[in-house]
Design an enzyme around this catalytic site. Structure first.
Site, PDB file in Angstrom:
ATOM      1  N   LYS A 574       0.868  -1.170   0.000  1.00 46.45           N
ATOM      2  CA  LYS A 574       0.000   0.000   0.000  1.00 46.45           C
ATOM      3  C   LYS A 574       0.906   1.221   0.000  1.00 46.45           C
ATOM      4  CE  LYS A 574      -1.839  -1.625   3.858  1.00 46.45           C
ATOM      5  NZ  LYS A 574      -3.245  -1.555   3.501  1.00 46.45           N
ATOM      6  N   LYS A 580      -0.395   4.231   8.167  1.00 48.42           N
ATOM      7  CA  LYS A 580      -0.532   2.827   7.733  1.00 48.42           C
ATOM      8  C   LYS A 580       0.459   1.923   8.465  1.00 48.42           C
ATOM      9  CE  LYS A 580      -2.085   4.197   3.078  1.00 48.42           C
ATOM     10  NZ  LYS A 580      -3.444   3.636   2.867  1.00 48.42           N
TER      11      LYS A 580
HETATM   12  C1  26Q Z   1      -4.199  16.197  -2.644  1.00 54.80           C
HETATM   13  C2  26Q Z   1      -3.685  17.457  -2.888  1.00 54.80           C
HETATM   14  C3  26Q Z   1      -2.720  17.637  -3.847  1.00 54.80           C
HETATM   15  C4  26Q Z   1      -2.282  16.540  -4.567  1.00 54.80           C
HETATM   16  C5  26Q Z   1      -2.798  15.297  -4.330  1.00 54.80           C
HETATM   17  C6  26Q Z   1      -3.754  15.121  -3.361  1.00 54.80           C
HETATM   18  C7  26Q Z   1      -4.304  13.788  -3.091  1.00 54.80           C
HETATM   19  C8  26Q Z   1      -4.208  12.761  -4.018  1.00 54.80           C
HETATM   20  C9  26Q Z   1      -4.694  11.509  -3.749  1.00 54.80           C
HETATM   21  C10 26Q Z   1      -4.940  13.505  -1.900  1.00 54.80           C
HETATM   22  C11 26Q Z   1      -5.447  12.242  -1.638  1.00 54.80           C
HETATM   23  C12 26Q Z   1      -5.324  11.235  -2.562  1.00 54.80           C
HETATM   24  C13 26Q Z   1      -5.805   9.861  -2.345  1.00 54.80           C
HETATM   25  C14 26Q Z   1      -6.449   9.457  -1.282  1.00 54.80           C
HETATM   26  C15 26Q Z   1      -6.845   8.066  -1.121  1.00 54.80           C
HETATM   27  O1  26Q Z   1      -6.470   7.207  -1.905  1.00 54.80           O
HETATM   28  N1  26Q Z   1      -7.627   7.752  -0.083  1.00 54.80           N
HETATM   29  C16 26Q Z   1      -8.043   6.386   0.153  1.00 54.80           C
HETATM   30  O2  26Q Z   1      -9.274   6.165  -0.496  1.00 54.80           O
HETATM   31  C17 26Q Z   1      -9.650   4.800  -0.460  1.00 54.80           C
HETATM   32  C18 26Q Z   1     -10.916   4.640  -1.266  1.00 54.80           C
HETATM   33  O3  26Q Z   1     -12.001   5.164  -0.567  1.00 54.80           O
HETATM   34  C19 26Q Z   1      -9.805   4.321   0.966  1.00 54.80           C
HETATM   35  O4  26Q Z   1     -10.063   2.949   0.942  1.00 54.80           O
HETATM   36  C20 26Q Z   1      -8.555   4.620   1.770  1.00 54.80           C
HETATM   37  O5  26Q Z   1      -8.781   4.295   3.131  1.00 54.80           O
HETATM   38  C21 26Q Z   1      -8.178   6.083   1.623  1.00 54.80           C
HETATM   39  O6  26Q Z   1      -6.956   6.345   2.284  1.00 54.80           O
END
Ligand code: 26Q
Length: 845
Positions: A574, A580
Site C-alpha cells: 500500500k 498505515k
Molecule cells: C491532494 C492534494 C494535492 C495533490 C494530491 C492530493 C491527493 C491525491 C490523492 C490527496 C489524496 C489522494 C488519495 C487518497 C486516497 O487514496 N484515499 C483512500 O481512499 C480509499 C478509497 O475510498 C480508501 O479505501 C482509503 O482508506 C483512503 O486512504
C-alpha cells in the site's frame, strides 16, 4: 472461414469483421476465427507479419482484435442511451488507476481462453504477450483504484454513466530502488501509443482562465458580471472504453488532455513571437502533464488547482452539450437527467463552475441554478486526516478563477445568513466553523465545506468512517442536515481481483458455486460448506501454493532474493504513510530477528515478509522507512545464522499489475493502520477474497470484513477508535512504552546503531526519533505488544495447515458484500437513483 467458391483457387481473403458477425456469442467464437483475426490485424493494423512481429506487435494485434468487439458494443450502448434519454451518473475523479486492460477485457468479453489457445497455436504465450502492456497508472492508490473498480461495475450492471478525469501524460512515478532508497522516474504509459484509447477532437472544449471580472450595470439597475479571461485552454477528450462483464454495456472513461488554444497561439505567432507562442503552448500543455504524487497530504500548488478546474470545466461542458442536444437549453429537467459524483474534494471546483455556466452563460436565475446544483452533486469523503482536507488560498482564486471566487462568496453569504442563522441565531463561532472561507493571515477556501453545502448527499466509504465523518469531521453540518449524510462501504471488482488474477481459485469457485459468482459474488458463500472437507482444503491450499511459487519466481526476478513458497507469506502492500504503520511491521521483524539471534536453535514458522510501497517524493520519513525496510531486509536475508527462517523483500514499483500477482499469493494480509485513520482500505477486501487471513486493527472496512468472515478466522489486535481517542486525550507518552518494554527498547535502539548501515550510524534514526521525540502520532509503540501477540497467534494457526485452510476458505467465501457491484447498487439506491439500460442489439444507422 469457408470459401464460397471451393472450385476456385484459394486466395488470401480478409476475415469477416466482428461488425458483420453476431457479437452476442463471443464464447462460441472459434480458435480458428480468432487466429485469423489476430494475424489479419498483425498485417493490416500493425503492418508486420507473424514471422517478424515483436511481442509488443502481437499485443497490439490482440488489442486491435478485441477492439472490434468492444467498439461494436460501445456504439450500441451509446445509441441506446441517446434513444432512452437516460438519467446518468457522471463520476468526476482526478484519478483512475486502471492498471492493464488486457486480461480484464478478455475475461469480461469471455474471450480469454480462446485467445490463449489461438496464441498458443500461433506459437505465443498469452502471459508473455499481455505482459507487454504498460500499466495505466493514472492514480495514487485507493481512491484512484476505487474509481476504476466502480466504472467496471457500472458497465457490468448496465447503469448509464461516464467517468471523467485527466489524461495525464505521466502517471504516478516509476519507483526504482538504488542502494536501498526510492528514486522517482517518470512514467510514460503511452510511449508507443495506447491502443485502447480513441481521441475525439469533435468534442473538444475551450476553457477560460485568469483575467478579471467586470460588473456591468443594466439600465434597469440590475448588475451583470462579465468575466474577461486571460487565456483559453483547449481540452481534448480521449475515450477509453470500459467493458462490462459478459456482454453487458461498454461505457466510457473520458480523459481530458490540455493543449494550447489555437487562436491564442496564432495571435502571438503572427506577431512574430514564435518563441513566445511556444512558451504559451508549453504553459497550456503542462496542465495535464503529470499526476501529483501525493496521497493524503495537501500540496497547495497552483498547477494542481488548474488541473482540477480544467478537467471539471471540460466535463461539465460535455454534460451540458449532451443535455442540450435533447433539451435545447431548457434546464427544467437537468437535475432529473444528471447526477454528478465528486470523488473527494479534488473535483469540487465543479460546483461554482456549474453555477457560473448556468447563470453567466445560459441565463438561468441564481435560485434556479442553485436548486439544480444542490440536486445534481453528491460528494464522497475519503479521509479524516485534517491535513488532507483541501484548502486553497483566496489569492490564488483571485488570480486564476476570479468569477468563481465571487460565486463562492455569494454561496457562503446566503448559507451563513439563512441556514446557519436560522439554526444557530447570532452564533458567530458556528459561522466561523461552517464558513467556506477560513479567516486568518492567509484566507483560505475550504473545499470540503463547499462540497457539503452544495451536495444532496455526502458519504463516507466504510461504516466506521461514515460515523466519524458525522461525529468528528462535520458535526454541525450533520446536525443541520441529518439526512444528507450516509455510508457506502467500498468494494472491489471480482472480475479483476479474482476472475482475472487468480485463475486457480476461480476454477474452484466455478466448481463449488456455479458459474455466476463473478456477477453475484454472494454466491461464493456456497464454498464455505467445504471449509472442513480435508480434500477440498488440500485443493484450496494447492492453488495458494501455485500462486506462491509464481510470486517467488517474480520476486527472484525483481529483487534477486530467493524465498521459499513453503514459508508463510506475510504481505503489506500500500502507499507508504505513517498512519498505515509499515514501521510497526518493521519493528516486529526486528523483534523476531533479535529473538533468532539470541537463540540460534529457536524454531519458528518460516516467514517471508513482503512489502511494496511508494512514498510521496517530499515525504522524508516515509522514504526513510522504505530505506529501512531495504537495508534491514538485506542484512536479514544474508544472515546465515538464522537459517533462512525469515526473509524480507521490498518489491520495487508497486502498482496494479504487481498487486494482481502478489495478492493471490498472500497468506497474511497486513492491515495495521491506527484505528480511526484508514477511511476504508480496499486491498484488505482483495486479500480476503483471495484467501488471505487479515492481521489488522479494528479500522476502516477491516471491521466489516471480520464481521462477515468471523473475527476468529483473522488476527485482530490493537487499540480501538475509542481507545485511541481517549489515549490521545489523556496525554499519550511513548517513552513509557519504550522504558517499560525491554524488547521494544532494544529494537528501537538498534535503529540508532550502525548494525544495518555499516559505517553510517544513525542512518535509520529518524524513525526512532519520530516515535519518541516526535510523540509517536500514530501510536505505534502503544500497539506494539498486541501486534506481537497477533503474530504469535498467526504462527500457531499456520502450524495447523488444516485449521489454516479452513479459515482461509471461510474468508474467501464470505466476501460477497465487498463486490463493487454492491457498492454501486448502494449508490444507485441511496444517491444516484438510476435505472438499468437495456442495450439495443439491433441498431440501424
Ligand atoms: C491532494 C492534494 C494535492 C495533490 C494530491 C492530493 C491527493 C491525491 C490523492 C490527496 C489524496 C489522494 C488519495 C487518497 C486516497 O487514496 N484515499 C483512500 O481512499 C480509499 C478509497 O475510498 C480508501 O479505501 C482509503 O482508506 C483512503 O486512504
Amino acid at each position: 472461414m469457408a470459401t464460397k467458391h471451393p472450385h476456385k483457387k484459394k486466395v488470401a481473403e480478409a476475415p469477416q469483421t466482428v461488425a458483420q458477425k453476431d457479437v452476442a456469442s463471443n464464447a462460441n467464437l472459434s480458435v480458428e476465427e480468432l487466429k485469423k483475426l489476430i494475424v489479419h490485424h498483425l498485417h493490416t493494423t500493425i503492418g508486420t507479419s507473424a514471422q517478424k512481429a515483436s511481442k509488443l506487435a502481437w499485443w497490439q494485434a490482440v488489442v486491435a482484435t478485441v477492439n472490434e468487439f468492444i467498439f461494436d458494443r460501445l456504439t450500441k450502448t451509446q445509441y441506446s442511451n441517446v434513444q432512452r434519454d437516460s438519467r446518468a451518473v457522471h463520476y468526476l475523479s482526478a484519478e483512475f488507476l486502471m492498471g492493464r486492460l488486457g486480461v480484464n477485457n478478455l475475461c469480461n468479453l469471455e474471450l480469454y481462453d480462446t485467445v490463449k489457445e489461438a496464441l498458443k497455436e500461433l506459437g505465443k504465450d498469452i502471459h508473455e504477450i499481455l505482459e507487454e502492456e504498460p500499466d495505466m497508472a493514472l492514480g495514487n492508490g485507493g481512491l484512484g483504484r476505487l474509481a476504476a473498480c466502480f466504472i467496471d461495475s457500472l458497465a457490468t450492471l448496465n447503469y448509464p454513466c461516464v467517468g471523467y478525469g485527466i489524461h495525464y501524460e505521466n502517471g504516478l512515478f516509476r519507483q526504482e530502488i538504488r542502494e536501498g532508497r526510492q528514486v522517482e522516474r517518470p512514467d510514460s504509459w503511452r510511449e508507443y501509443g495506447c491502443p485502447w484509447e480513441v481521441c475525439r477532437p469533435e468534442s473538444e472544449q475551450n476553457i477560460p482562465i485568469g483575467g478579471y471580472v467586470e460588473t456591468q450595470q443594466a439600465p434597469d439597475g440590475s448588475q451583470r458580471k462579465v468575466w474577461h479571461p486571460k487565456s483559453l485552454i483547449k481540452g481534448v477528450p480521449w475515450d477509453i472504453p470500459v467493458v462490462g462483464y459478459r456482454g453487458s454495456s461498454v461505457t466510457i472513461l473520458r480523459l481530458w488532455e490540455s493543449r494550447a488554444n489555437d487562436a491564442f497561439d496564432w495571435d502571438v505567432f503572427n506577431a512574430g513571437g514564435y518563441v513566445d507562442a511556444q512558451e504559451e503552448k508549453a504553459e497550456a500543455e503542462v496542465i495535464s502533464k503529470v499526476l501529483y504524487p501525493n496521497d493524503s497530504t495537501e500540496a497547495g500548488k497552483m498547477l494542481r488547482l488548474t488541473q482540477q478546474y480544467f478537467f471539471t470545466a471540460c466535463s461539465l461542458r460535455d454534460i451540458l452539450r449532451r443535455y442540450n442536444r435533447a433539451h435545447h437549453h431548457d434546464y427544467g429537467k437537468f437535475a432529473l437527467k444528471n447526477v454528478i459524483q465528486l470523488n473527494d474534494t479534488h473535483p469540487v471546483i465543479a460546483i461554482p463552475e456549474l453555477m457560473r455556466l448556468l447563470i453567466d452563460e445560459e441565463g438561468v436565475a441564481w435560485d434556479q441554478a442553485w436548486n439544480i446544483v444542490q440536486q445534481v452533486f453528491a460528494y464522497t469523503n475519503h479521509t479524516l486526516l485534517p491535513e488532507a482536507l483541501e484548502k486553497w488560498p483566496v489569492y490564488i482564486f483571485e488570480k486564476l478563477l476570479p468569477r468563481h471566487l465571487e460565486i463562492i462568496y455569494e454561496i457562503n453569504y446566503r448559507f451563513l445568513n439563512n441556514e446557519v442563522e436560522a439554526m444557530w441565531p447570532g452564533n458567530d463561532d458556528v459561522k466561523r466553523k461552517l464558513s467556506i472561507i477560513e479567516e486568518g493571515p492567509c484566507r483560505m477556501i475550504r473545499m470540503a465545506n463547499l462540497a457539503v453545502i452544495a451536495s444532496s448527499r455526502v458519504n463516507g466509504v466504510a461504516k466506521i468512517h461514515s460515523d466519524l465523518v458525522k461525529a468528528d469531521l462535520f458535526p454541525e453540518f450533520s446536525k443541520l442536515w441529518p439526512n444528507k449524510f450516509c455510508n457506502v462501504t467500498n468494494g472491489v471488482t471480482p472480475r479483476r481481483w479474482l476472475l482475472s488474477c487468480n485463475k486457480g481459485l476461480a476454477s474452484l469457485l466455478n466448481e463449488t458455486c456455479g458459474n455466476d459468482w463473478a456477477l453475484h459474488l454472494d454466491d461464493t458463500i456456497k464454498m464455505k460448506q467445504y471449509a472442513d472437507d480435508a480434500s477440498f482444503q488440500k485443493r484450496f491450499m494447492d492453488v495458494k501454493r501455485e500462486n506462491k511459487v509464481a510470486l517467488a519466481e517474480e520476486i527472484e526476478k525483481l529483487t534477486s532474493v530467493v524465498v521459499s513458497p513453503d514459508s508463510m507469506f506475510d504481505v503489506q502492500v500500500k502507499r507508504l504513510h505513517e498512519y498505515k504503520r509499515q514501521h510497526l511491521n518493521l519493528l516486529y521483524i526486528l523483534y523476531l530477528y533479535r529473538k533468532l539471534l539470541a537463540n540460534p536453535s529457536l524454531k519458528i514458522v518460516p516467514q517471508t515478509f513482503i512489502f511494496g510501497a511508494k512514498a510521496a517524493p517530499a515525504y522524508h520519513l516515509a522514504k526513510d522507512i522504505i530505506y529501512a525496510i531495504n537495508v534491514i531486509g538485506d542484512k536479514i536475508n544474508n544472515d546465515h545464522r538464522i537459517n533462512n527462517q525469515i526473509k524480507v523483500v521490498f518489491i520495487p514499483n508497486y502498482r496494479v499489475s504487481l498487486a494482481e500477482k502478489i495478492i493471490p499469493a498472500a497468506d497474511i494480509s497486513e492491515q495495521i493502520s491506527t484505528a480511526g485513520y484508514e477511511a476504508s482500505g480496499t486491498s484488505n477486501m482483495k486479500f480476503s477474497m483471495n484467501g488471505a487471513l487479515t492481521l489488522g486493527t479494528m479500522d476502516g472496512a477491516n471491521i466489516e470484513i471480520v464481521e462477515k468472515a468471523g473475527i476468529e478466522n483473522n488476527f485482530i489486535f490493537g487499540l480501538s477508535v475509542e481507545e485511541v481517542q481517549s489515549l490521545k486525550a489523556n496525554g499519550y507518552n511513548p517513552w513509557e512504552y519504550y522504558n517499560n518494554n525491554p524488547d521494544l527498547k532494544a529494537v528501537l535502539d538498534w535503529l540508532d546503531s550502525d548494525y544495518f548501515t555499516p559505517s553510517y550510524a544513525g542512518a535509520l534514526s529518524s524513525i526512532k526519533r519520530s516515535l519518541l521525540d516526535g510523540g509517536d502520532p500514530f501510536l505505534v509503540l502503544a500497539d506494539f505488544d498486541s501486534y506481537v501477540k497477533a503474530h504469535e497467534k498467526a504462527q500457531e494457526l499456520y502450524k495447523d495447515q488444516s485449521a489454516w485452510a479452513r479459515a482461509a476458505i471461510i474468508n474467501a467465501s464470505s466476501m460477497g458484500f465487498f463486490s463493487s457491484d454492491r457498492s454501486i447498487q448502494d449508490y444507485v439506491d441511496n444517491v444516484w437513483n438510476l435505472k438499468t439500460l437495456d442495450v439495443v442489439d439491433d441498431i440501424t444507422m
